[in-house]
Design an enzyme around this catalytic site. Structure first.
Site, mmCIF file in Angstrom:
data_model
loop_
_atom_site.group_PDB
_atom_site.id
_atom_site.type_symbol
_atom_site.label_atom_id
_atom_site.label_comp_id
_atom_site.label_asym_id
_atom_site.label_seq_id
_atom_site.Cartn_x
_atom_site.Cartn_y
_atom_site.Cartn_z
ATOM 1 N N GLY A 258 0.828 -1.192 0.000
ATOM 2 C CA GLY A 258 0.000 0.000 0.000
ATOM 3 C C GLY A 258 0.859 1.237 0.000
ATOM 4 N N GLY B 28 0.780 5.203 1.392
ATOM 5 C CA GLY B 28 0.049 6.135 2.244
ATOM 6 C C GLY B 28 0.708 7.487 2.188
ATOM 7 N N GLY C 93 4.377 7.091 3.398
ATOM 8 C CA GLY C 93 5.350 6.244 2.723
ATOM 9 C C GLY C 93 4.708 5.049 2.045
ATOM 10 N N THR C 94 5.573 4.188 1.522
ATOM 11 C CA THR C 94 5.114 2.995 0.817
ATOM 12 C C THR C 94 5.401 1.784 1.690
ATOM 13 O OG1 THR C 94 5.755 4.108 -1.202
ATOM 14 C CG2 THR C 94 5.305 1.772 -1.365
ATOM 15 N N VAL C 95 4.449 0.850 1.721
ATOM 16 C CA VAL C 95 4.631 -0.345 2.536
ATOM 17 C C VAL C 95 4.833 -1.553 1.629
ATOM 18 C CG1 VAL C 95 3.656 -1.777 4.355
ATOM 19 C CG2 VAL C 95 3.166 0.660 4.312
ATOM 20 N N LYS D 272 7.928 -0.436 5.931
ATOM 21 C CA LYS D 272 7.479 0.891 5.497
ATOM 22 C C LYS D 272 8.682 1.727 5.123
ATOM 23 C CE LYS D 272 5.325 4.136 8.192
ATOM 24 N NZ LYS D 272 4.159 4.690 8.889
ATOM 25 N N ASP E 244 -4.463 10.008 14.811
ATOM 26 C CA ASP E 244 -4.840 9.797 13.407
ATOM 27 C C ASP E 244 -5.672 8.521 13.297
ATOM 28 O OD1 ASP E 244 -5.029 10.467 10.776
ATOM 29 O OD2 ASP E 244 -3.003 9.814 10.224
#
Ligand SMILES: *[C@@H]1O[C@H](CO)[C@@H](O)[C@H](O)[C@H]1NC(C)=O
Ligand SMILES: *[C@@H]1O[C@H](CO)[C@@H](O)[C@H](O)[C@H]1NC(C)=O
Ligand SMILES: *[C@@H]1O[C@H](CO)[C@@H](O)[C@H](O)[C@H]1NC(C)=O
Ligand SMILES: *[C@@H]1O[C@H](CO)[C@@H](O)[C@H](O)[C@H]1NC(C)=O
Ligand SMILES: *[C@@H]1O[C@H](CO)[C@@H](O)[C@H](O)[C@H]1NC(C)=O
Ligand SMILES: *[C@@H]1O[C@H](CO)[C@@H](O)[C@H](O)[C@H]1NC(C)=O
Ligand SMILES: *[C@@H]1O[C@H](CO)[C@@H](O)[C@H](O)[C@H]1NC(C)=O
Length: 673
Positions: free
Chosen positions: A392, A394, A397-399, A413, A510
């Site tokens: 994914g 976000g 960052g990218t996971v 991440k 969050d």
């Protein structure tokens, strides 16, 4: 760059560079695709001898180079040859044996040219064919070849051996050639597949016989006045005399200062060549250029009598240079390694490695439980951060999905940006998560700080985010009501733990469906603690820049900039509504004032329309009482704080009661049966 430079230097030391000019200064150097080297030339002053004057007729496309009226296709200084078009002689008949056309080619060359006896062959094509060649009068020589075929099947493809095609050599020093044809039976036996005989002088390197030539021969030379031609080769010389004689008159001697004179083997005449090791045009004044000459005139002084032998010192330089390059590479490699190490250490520092080490050494946190990975381990684990490992993307960052050497599947991440705040958030998340141990909060396994962007390693949670399951195209309505109740309770439990069970409470800040992960049993795990904060009990709120996600932001926090634990409750309330309605927190398919899901929900509650906005699956599966309880709980969570927005603990208790209620319900059903 560096490498190209080296190659350049090396070739300067050992080999010749750019090709020297072939034409006299200011003269036309090409016509069409044919280049025109001196002693040939177009226009007075450009050729060495008027017999070598050429013309370029631009009314043809491409422009045609002409020697008199003969098209020229190529001129070679090295072999002293010229490729020209030679018209094909033919002898054609009608079906009834009467002539339908005949042509004999006769060509006479100027005194400096001869037909090349080594390259050319008289060639005839036909099945009833008698080809004759002679000098002009036929006094000096006459020769020819005969070709026959019984039928077209006898003809061997590619073989010119008297069946359908014949060839014969031509004499040395020939300057006039008359090629004519006759037949024995007027092609009456072979007319169907061979109505014509053809004969021509052919460059044997360019001629390949084909069976189809019997029916339709087209030649490969340019067409001249609608007649076909083939390519033949002429030898040329620059003078009528021998070298010895020519050199006695230096005004007419054609060879340049530094070139050799060669006697022509066939007739009187000579040609010039560059000595070994030189290249260029031997007919130009200083046309032959060798590397010696071009690099300091080492050989020039010796007058060109021997070939230029590359001096030993040049080889020496070459070897030295190679040695130097090898050493340079070795150093370069070392330096690169050291740089890489330095860079990693720098990155480690910049990425908050020192901050982390401080935390570890001060013993303030449990950070030591988290492993610090080195870059290679994580690169290996994610197949070099391969695109198809992406779980994914976000805001932060990218996971990627990865597999550690011990076989554990993890989520990694990779921070998006490398600005200070991002790195701060990374370390913050690491520190916070490593202090927490709760079954509904995602576990952090380790981190890597040596890379350009810091990396965090988490336990892998297999089913992705709650948001995907509620709003993703492929998953809509994939979660049962019972699982949704469980998820509510698990999130509430995790947030209650953060708010009330730790020595210093943590505000998540969050809470949203895309930060809730689901495992294979649809158990929730709260994740993404990038902007979370530890806030001591005595401090009731946190004044910060407003951060969070639109649609989940507590309006009061938005206005005051003061984050309290109840702001997390608001975010939770929005997630509850999402679970009930299956709708997105912000949607432009709803009317403008109800684009915000929380608003939409509250107005629906007020107007008693809750049942209408429920997701169909929920309306079918859930009991009315359950819906009432959860909906009223959600409404409370979205209330203004002053109007009794509950704490996370209170929310949890109500949800637990719901379970008791469920339990009682099922008992009631049992006893009724
Ligand atoms: C070029 O060739 C054409 C056709 O053969 C001829 O009519 C013309 O005069 C030639 N031009 C020159 C400049 O020789
Ligand atoms: C001319 O001959 C040279 C060498 O034989 C060859 O490399 C070149 O391609 C030829 N040019 C044309 C236009 O046929
Ligand atoms: C061949 O043709 C010529 C005229 O082109 C004619 O005089 C002669 O008789 C013919 N011979 C045969 C065998 O048909
Ligand atoms: C060419 O040779 C043929 C046969 O020998 C002869 O008939 C013809 O007249 C010659 N042509 C010329 C132009 O000399
Ligand atoms: C002969 O061959 C050429 C191509 O090689 C073709 O363009 C032409 O049409 C053929 N002519 C006949 C009569 O077959
Ligand atoms: C070559 O010699 C012939 C006669 O011997 C003469 O007609 C011709 O002009 C000479 N050619 C050159 C280029 O000297
Ligand atoms: C040398 O050649 C030039 C040009 O061809 C000519 O004018 C001159 O008479 C020649 N000299 C001798 C001595 O033959």
């Amino acid at each position: 760059m560096f490498f190209q430079f080296l190659i350049c230097i090396f070739s300067w030391l050992t080999f010749a560079s750019a090709a020297p000019p072939q034409t006299k200064l200011g003269c036309q150097s090409t016509c069409g695709d044919v280049s025109i080297p001196y002693p040939f030339g177009i226009g007075v002053g450009c050729y060495q001898n008027s017999e070598l004057a050429l013309e370029c007729n631009k009314s043809f496309t491409p422009p045609r180079l002409l020697l008199g009226n003969i098209p020229v296709r190529n001129i070679s200084l090295l072999s002293g040859t010229m490729t020209i078009a030679f018209l094909v002689s033919f002898n054609c008949y009608n079906k009834d044996g009467t002539s339908s056309g005949k042509f004999s080619q006769k060509m006479t060359l100027a005194s400096l040219f001869t037909f090349s006896d080594t390259r050319n062959k008289l060639t005839a094509i036909g099945c009833d064919t008698y080809a004759v060649m002679s000098d002009g009068s036929g006094d000096i020589f006459q020769s020819g070849c005969i070709s026959f075929c019984q039928n077209s099947d006898n003809v061997v493809e590619g073989s010119c051996s008297s069946i359908g095609c014949c060839q014969t050599a031509i004499p040395m020093g020939l300057k006039t050639l008359n090629v004519s044809l006759s037949s024995f039976y007027n092609h009456s036996n072979s007319w169907a597949y061979n109505p014509c005989s053809y004969a021509f002088l052919a460059d044997s390197e360019q001629f390949k016989f084909s069976r189809s030539d019997l029916k339709n021969f087209t030649g490969i030379g340019p067409e001249i006045d609608n007649q076909i031609s083939f390519l033949a080769v002429l030898d040329w010389v620059v003078g009528n005399e021998t070298c010895e004689k020519a050199q006695t008159n230096l005004t007419s001697y054609a060879c340049g200062d530094n070139s050799y004179c060669d006697d022509y083997h066939n007739t009187n005449g000579y040609r010039c060549t560059c000595p070994y090791g030189y290249e260029g045009n031997p007919y130009l004044a200083n046309g032959c250029q060798g590397l010696c000459l071009r690099q300091g005139g080492l050989c020039k002084a010796k007058k060109v009598t021997t070939a230029c032998i590359r001096p030993w010192w040049r080889w020496g330089w070459g070897i030295l240079l190679l040695l130097f390059v090898a050493i340079a590479f070795w150093f370069y490699g070392k330096l690169k390694k050291r740089r890489a190490l330095q860079r990693r250490q720098e990155l480690f520092k910049r990425n908050g490695g020192l901050l982390l080490q401080q935390q570890i050494s001060s013993g303030e946190s449990n950070v030591e439980k988290t492993k610090i990975f080195v870059t290679e381990e994580l690169e290996k684990a994610t197949d070099n951060f391969n695109e198809n490992r992406v779980l994914g993307r976000g805001g932060s960052g990218t996971v990627y999905k990865g597999m550690l050497p011990d076989g554990r599947i993890v989520a990694i991440k990779k921070s998006k940006l490398v600005d200070e705040t991002q790195i701060g958030q990374f370390i913050n998340e690491l520190v916070i998560l490593s202090e927490i141990n709760h079954k509904n909060i995602v576990k952090v396994i380790g981190c890597c700080l040596e890379t350009e962007v810091p990396l965090l390693v988490y336990e892998y949670v297999s089913r992705g985010t709650l948001s995907e399951h509620l709003h993703g195209k492929n998953f809509i309505s994939s979660i049962s009501w019972e699982d949704r109740l469980g998820i509510c309770k698990e999130i509430a439990g995790a947030l209650t733990y953060l708010h009330s069970s730790l020595s210093t409470p943590i505000f998540h800040r969050d809470v949203k469906s895309s930060n809730i992960l689901l495992d294979e049993n649809f158990k929730a795990k709260v994740s993404d603690f990038g902007i979370s904060r530890s806030v001591p009990y005595e401090q009731t709120h946190l004044s910060t820049l407003v951060q969070g996600t639109f649609g989940y932001l507590d309006p009061e926090y938005f206005h005051s900039g003061q984050f309290t634990e109840k702001s997390d409750v608001y975010g939770f309330g929005v997630v509850l509504v999402e679970l009930l309605t299956g709708q997105k927190p912000i949607s432009n398919t709803r009317s403008e004032e109800e684009a915000n899901l929380a608003m939409h929900f509250i107005s629906s509650v007020k107007e008693d329309r809750v049942l209408q906005i429920l997701e169909t699956r929920i309306a079918n599966e859930a009991r009315k009482e359950e819906i009432q309880i959860v909906a009223s709980l959600a409404k409370k969570c979205l209330k203004i704080v002053g109007k009794k927005r509950p704490t996370m603990k209170e929310v949890l208790i109500q949800l637990e009661n719901l379970r008791v209620f469920q339990h009682q319900e099922s008992l009631r059903l049992l006893t009724e049966e």
